[in-house]
Design a protein around this motif. Structure first.
Motif, PDB file in Angstrom:
ATOM      1  N   ALA A  51     -52.773  14.446 -94.099  1.00 64.22           N
ATOM      2  CA  ALA A  51     -53.043  13.667 -95.308  1.00 64.22           C
ATOM      3  C   ALA A  51     -54.516  13.692 -95.679  1.00 64.22           C
ATOM      4  O   ALA A  51     -54.876  13.830 -96.856  1.00 64.22           O
ATOM      5  CB  ALA A  51     -52.574  12.223 -95.116  1.00 64.22           C
TER       6      ALA A  51
ATOM      7  N   THR B 200     -51.163   4.927 -92.126  1.00 62.51           N
ATOM      8  CA  THR B 200     -50.181   5.999 -92.005  1.00 62.51           C
ATOM      9  C   THR B 200     -49.952   6.255 -90.525  1.00 62.51           C
ATOM     10  O   THR B 200     -50.675   5.730 -89.665  1.00 62.51           O
ATOM     11  CB  THR B 200     -50.647   7.280 -92.712  1.00 62.51           C
ATOM     12  N   SER B 201     -48.954   7.048 -90.206  1.00 62.06           N
ATOM     13  CA  SER B 201     -48.662   7.368 -88.813  1.00 62.06           C
ATOM     14  C   SER B 201     -49.649   8.410 -88.299  1.00 62.06           C
ATOM     15  O   SER B 201     -50.285   9.133 -89.075  1.00 62.06           O
ATOM     16  CB  SER B 201     -47.240   7.906 -88.684  1.00 62.06           C
TER      17      SER B 201
ATOM     18  N   ALA C 121     -49.056  12.033 -89.405  1.00 61.10           N
ATOM     19  CA  ALA C 121     -49.312  12.327 -90.818  1.00 61.10           C
ATOM     20  C   ALA C 121     -50.792  12.260 -91.173  1.00 61.10           C
ATOM     21  O   ALA C 121     -51.183  12.724 -92.252  1.00 61.10           O
ATOM     22  CB  ALA C 121     -48.543  11.344 -91.698  1.00 61.10           C
TER      23      ALA C 121
ATOM     24  N   VAL D   3     -58.118   5.736 -94.052  1.00 65.55           N
ATOM     25  CA  VAL D   3     -56.768   5.590 -93.518  1.00 65.55           C
ATOM     26  C   VAL D   3     -56.829   5.449 -92.005  1.00 65.55           C
ATOM     27  O   VAL D   3     -57.675   6.063 -91.342  1.00 65.55           O
ATOM     28  CB  VAL D   3     -55.865   6.784 -93.916  1.00 65.55           C
TER      29      VAL D   3
ATOM     30  N   GLU E 282     -54.232   3.954 -88.328  1.00 66.69           N
ATOM     31  CA  GLU E 282     -52.865   3.738 -87.833  1.00 66.69           C
ATOM     32  C   GLU E 282     -52.622   2.295 -87.400  1.00 66.69           C
ATOM     33  O   GLU E 282     -51.483   1.842 -87.344  1.00 66.69           O
ATOM     34  CB  GLU E 282     -52.593   4.676 -86.642  1.00 66.69           C
TER      35      GLU E 282
ATOM     36  N   GLU F 182     -55.957   2.024 -95.883  1.00 68.13           N
ATOM     37  CA  GLU F 182     -54.536   2.332 -95.963  1.00 68.13           C
ATOM     38  C   GLU F 182     -54.045   2.671 -94.565  1.00 68.13           C
ATOM     39  O   GLU F 182     -54.842   2.943 -93.661  1.00 68.13           O
ATOM     40  CB  GLU F 182     -54.281   3.508 -96.904  1.00 68.13           C
TER      41      GLU F 182
END
Length: 264
Positions: free
Chosen positions: A86, A78-79, A82, A36, A38, A76
């Motif tokens: 996560a 996300t901010s 988060a 993940v 940003e 993926e």
């Protein structure tokens, strides 16, 4: 001999000097690993405005790590706020977004060994003449700084530039690094703290609209993050060590910090 050819020969020499490193890396058998990020911190990871593609130093590094360790990587988004929760909760196997290695964060996630060292510099508008370093910015009562909460630029602004008050109204909080730079351009804030190499890229791409001032204000090591106890930490560390030894990290640094021009 061109600089690029010389660089390539140096990297080859490093590989020959460490012939066992690649052979000794673990084989993860093609397992799937979700990473993940940003996509908001060039040149580490961002969306190329010309192609719409997610690119950057960290993407290249992670793809190479996946190749060497034989795992299938998918990405993926996300901010920032988060991301650590996560990953800590196991929603993703690895997180990458220029995450500084901090003791308090180690309580929530495991870190890889450092892969980059970052120094913070002040990015300002090109016509800024009211201040030229941290001391003169702090003395300018009307001066505003844009930052993402919980990031290294935020904490450097609080403790290295201003008065140590994390609620200081002179810090304008924003959701992404890109938003802080846009606010700087439009005059909503007067300064943004950024890694020196990223800041240089923004300044060079701005046609005089932005510049760096002052000296380095703090240094941090960046690491990838994992859920606590992850069995990926040791293999990824081995790959990082191999890439440092054979010149691959230096090649990425040259590509993204010297050759690549943000926005063009």
């Amino acid at each position: 001999m061109t600089v690029l050819k010389s660089f390539a020969l140096a990297a080859l020499a490093a590989v020959l000097a460490f012939p066992s490193l690649a052979a000794d890396l673990p084989d993860l058998g093609g397992r799937e690993v979700v990473v993940v990020t940003e996509n908001a911190y060039p040149p580490l990871q961002f969306i190329d405005v010309r192609t719409g593609e997610a690119i950057g130093w960290e993407y290249d590094a992670m793809n190479e790590i996946a190749r060497r360790l034989n795992f299938k990587v998918s990405y993926e988004n996300t901010s920032w706020d988060a991301m650590i929760p996560a990953v800590s909760e196991g929603q993703y196997q690895i997180g990458m977004t220029g995450i500084s290695i901090k003791e308090d964060r180690k309580e929530k996630v495991d870190f890889s060994d450092p892969y980059l060292r970052s120094e913070m510099f002040m990015l300002v508008r090109g016509d800024e003449d009211r201040f030229d370093d941290a001391k003169s910015f702090a003395a300018l009562d009307s001066g505003l700084v844009g930052a993402q909460p919980g990031t290294t630029p935020f904490y450097v602004a609080v403790y290295d530039v201003l008065d140590g008050n994390e609620q200081n109204p002179r810090i304008k909080l924003m959701e992404t690094f890109g938003a802080t730079v846009q606010a700087l351009k439009t005059g909503d804030v007067d300064m943004v703290l950024t890694d020196g190499v990223a800041g240089k890229g923004y300044a060079e791409a701005s046609n005089g609209g932005l510049k760096l001032v002052g000296g380095p204000l703090g240094a941090d090591d960046f690491g990838f993050i994992f859920p606590k106890g992850s069995d990926l930490v040791a293999p990824v560390n081995a790959a990082i060590a191999a890439m440092k030894a054979d010149g691959s990290m230096d090649a990425l640094n040259k590509k993204w910090f010297l050759d690549y021009k943000i926005g063009g």
